[in-house]
Design an enzyme around this catalytic site. Structure first.
Site, mmCIF file in Angstrom:
data_model
loop_
_atom_site.group_PDB
_atom_site.id
_atom_site.type_symbol
_atom_site.label_atom_id
_atom_site.label_comp_id
_atom_site.label_asym_id
_atom_site.label_seq_id
_atom_site.Cartn_x
_atom_site.Cartn_y
_atom_site.Cartn_z
ATOM 1 N N GLU A 140 -5.614 10.044 8.708
ATOM 2 C CA GLU A 140 -4.198 10.037 9.122
ATOM 3 C C GLU A 140 -4.006 10.802 10.429
ATOM 4 O OE1 GLU A 140 -1.018 9.471 7.108
ATOM 5 O OE2 GLU A 140 -2.189 7.998 6.001
ATOM 6 N N CYS A 169 -3.684 -0.779 -2.191
ATOM 7 C CA CYS A 169 -3.929 0.640 -2.473
ATOM 8 C C CYS A 169 -4.843 0.766 -3.700
ATOM 9 C CB CYS A 169 -2.590 1.317 -2.756
ATOM 10 S SG CYS A 169 -2.720 3.039 -3.219
ATOM 11 N N ASN A 170 -5.945 1.490 -3.534
ATOM 12 C CA ASN A 170 -6.890 1.675 -4.646
ATOM 13 C C ASN A 170 -6.250 2.465 -5.784
ATOM 14 O OD1 ASN A 170 -10.026 1.101 -3.596
ATOM 15 N ND2 ASN A 170 -8.534 1.443 -1.981
ATOM 16 N N THR A 171 -5.513 3.510 -5.417
ATOM 17 C CA THR A 171 -4.915 4.353 -6.452
ATOM 18 C C THR A 171 -3.918 3.551 -7.280
ATOM 19 O OG1 THR A 171 -5.131 6.210 -4.908
ATOM 20 C CG2 THR A 171 -3.774 6.572 -6.844
ATOM 21 N N CYS A 206 -11.203 3.740 -1.281
ATOM 22 C CA CYS A 206 -9.901 4.205 -0.786
ATOM 23 C C CYS A 206 -9.642 3.503 0.540
ATOM 24 C CB CYS A 206 -9.920 5.724 -0.593
ATOM 25 S SG CYS A 206 -8.434 6.366 0.213
ATOM 26 N N THR A 207 -8.387 3.119 0.747
ATOM 27 C CA THR A 207 -8.032 2.372 1.957
ATOM 28 C C THR A 207 -8.401 3.104 3.247
ATOM 29 O OG1 THR A 207 -5.862 3.410 1.720
ATOM 30 C CG2 THR A 207 -6.070 1.122 0.988
ATOM 31 N N HIS A 208 -8.369 4.455 3.200
ATOM 32 C CA HIS A 208 -8.551 5.220 4.434
ATOM 33 C C HIS A 208 -10.012 5.389 4.845
ATOM 34 C CE1 HIS A 208 -4.395 6.100 3.825
ATOM 35 N NE2 HIS A 208 -4.338 7.002 4.792
ATOM 36 N N TYR A 227 -0.301 8.679 -2.655
ATOM 37 C CA TYR A 227 -0.310 8.365 -4.075
ATOM 38 C C TYR A 227 -1.510 9.045 -4.759
ATOM 39 C CZ TYR A 227 3.075 4.418 -3.778
ATOM 40 O OH TYR A 227 4.182 3.632 -3.628
ATOM 41 N N GLY A 228 -2.551 9.281 -3.979
ATOM 42 C CA GLY A 228 -3.835 9.703 -4.542
ATOM 43 C C GLY A 228 -3.824 11.018 -5.277
ATOM 44 N N ASP A 281 0.865 -1.189 0.000
ATOM 45 C CA ASP A 281 0.000 0.000 0.000
ATOM 46 C C ASP A 281 0.903 1.240 0.000
ATOM 47 O OD1 ASP A 281 -2.381 1.561 0.203
ATOM 48 O OD2 ASP A 281 -1.983 1.847 2.323
ATOM 49 N N SER A 282 0.308 2.372 -0.303
ATOM 50 C CA SER A 282 1.071 3.616 -0.242
ATOM 51 C C SER A 282 1.425 3.977 1.202
ATOM 52 C CB SER A 282 0.261 4.750 -0.859
ATOM 53 O OG SER A 282 -0.986 4.857 -0.208
#
Ligand code: DGL
Length: 271
Positions: free
Chosen positions: A155, A75-77, A189-191, A44-45, A12-13
């Site tokens: 974050e 990571c989706n991006t 998105c992971t977040h 990365y997004g 992942d990023s």
């Protein structure tokens, strides 16, 4: 060592992919995992597709060089732009991304065939989710919105409260204002799963909220099983690594993994 005994690599990023790692461990508790967060180059997004592709290839190479039986791009991006390049570089190693599994979760959940997708700017710009959803079911109507601030909020650990809710309202209300609004929201998105509480409050109970973590774990399991690479006994382990700031990785990562992370357990890898 037989290939089945090798670990599964998860990339992942940063720390958000720990939500995917959690689902993978729940699905395959016998497996060993090595997780790399490219925290030195997060996010990365907001970056171009070429840059994300280059970063994904470099970070994945660190994992593949260690000997792994599969690469999961959490990571989706990165999944939205780098899968063909990763396949070309590392094939025949199986590479599993989160876009197809997320798209299939959304299609399964939607009764009205109207789906809203929220993701990073890069994922939205590349239209990866609308294309993946159309491949599964062409009549599904998809609307998308980039929600960059959700990444920063998660974050920062501000995953609930008035600020998170105000941001969620600002991003989401316009998507659901239509006469025939979507009945499903895909967290692309992971977040974003970290912000489930304010998102749920804004949308109410009628909208289904899905993400790609569980379906990606199922897809990885199915892929390894079909190749005869699943480990069927024992208790698996997890090795964590980051390209910068093990302390921050441990602190913020605990939000996503749901359990405390000791910074001393996070290996620092140089890119
Ligand atoms: N991991 C990214 C994603 O799922 C979110 C964070 C970033 O922008 O790097 O798209």
């Amino acid at each position: 060592m037989s290939d089945a005994a090798l670990p599964i690599a998860v990339f992942d990023s940063g720390v958000g992919g720990l939500t995917v790692l959690r689902a993978l461990r729940a699905e395959m508790p016998e497996e060993d995992f090595i997780y790399l967060g490219d925290t030195a180059r997060l996010p990365y997004g907001t970056k171009s597709a070429d840059t994300v592709c280059r970063y994904a290839l470099q970070a994945s190479a660190l994992l593949v060089d260690r000997g792994v039986k599969c690469l999961v791009v959490a990571c989706n991006t990165a999944s939205s732009v780098a899968l063909p390049a990763l396949d070309a570089r590392f094939g025949p190693l199986p590479v599993v991304g989160v876009i197809e599994p997320g798209a299939s979760a959304a299609v399964r959940a939607s009764g009205t065939v109207r789906v809203a997708v929220i993701a990073t700017e890069g994922t939205v710009r590349g239209n990866a989710y609308p294309r993946a959803i159309a491949r599964i079911r062409p009549d599904v109507e998809v609307i998308q919105r980039a929600c960059a601030l959700f990444v920063s909020l998660a974050e920062e650990g501000w995953t609930d409260g008035p600020i998170a809710e105000a941001v969620a309202r600002r991003y989401l209300e316009p998507l659901f204002r239509a006469e025939e609004p979507p009945d499903t929201l895909l967290l692309g998105c992971t977040h974003f799963p970290a912000l489930m509480a304010p998102i749920r409050r804004v949308l109410g109970e009628r909208v289904r909220i899905v993400d790609s973590a569980a379906t990606t774990a199922e897809a990885t399991d199915a892929c390894l099983s079909s190749l005869g690479l699943r480990r069927r006994s024992g208790i698996g382990s997890v090795h964590l690594a980051a390209t910068d700031g093990p302390e921050r990785f441990a602190r913020v990562g605990s939000i996503f993994s749901g359990e405390p992370i000791n910074p001393d357990d996070v290996e620092l890898l140089d890119l």
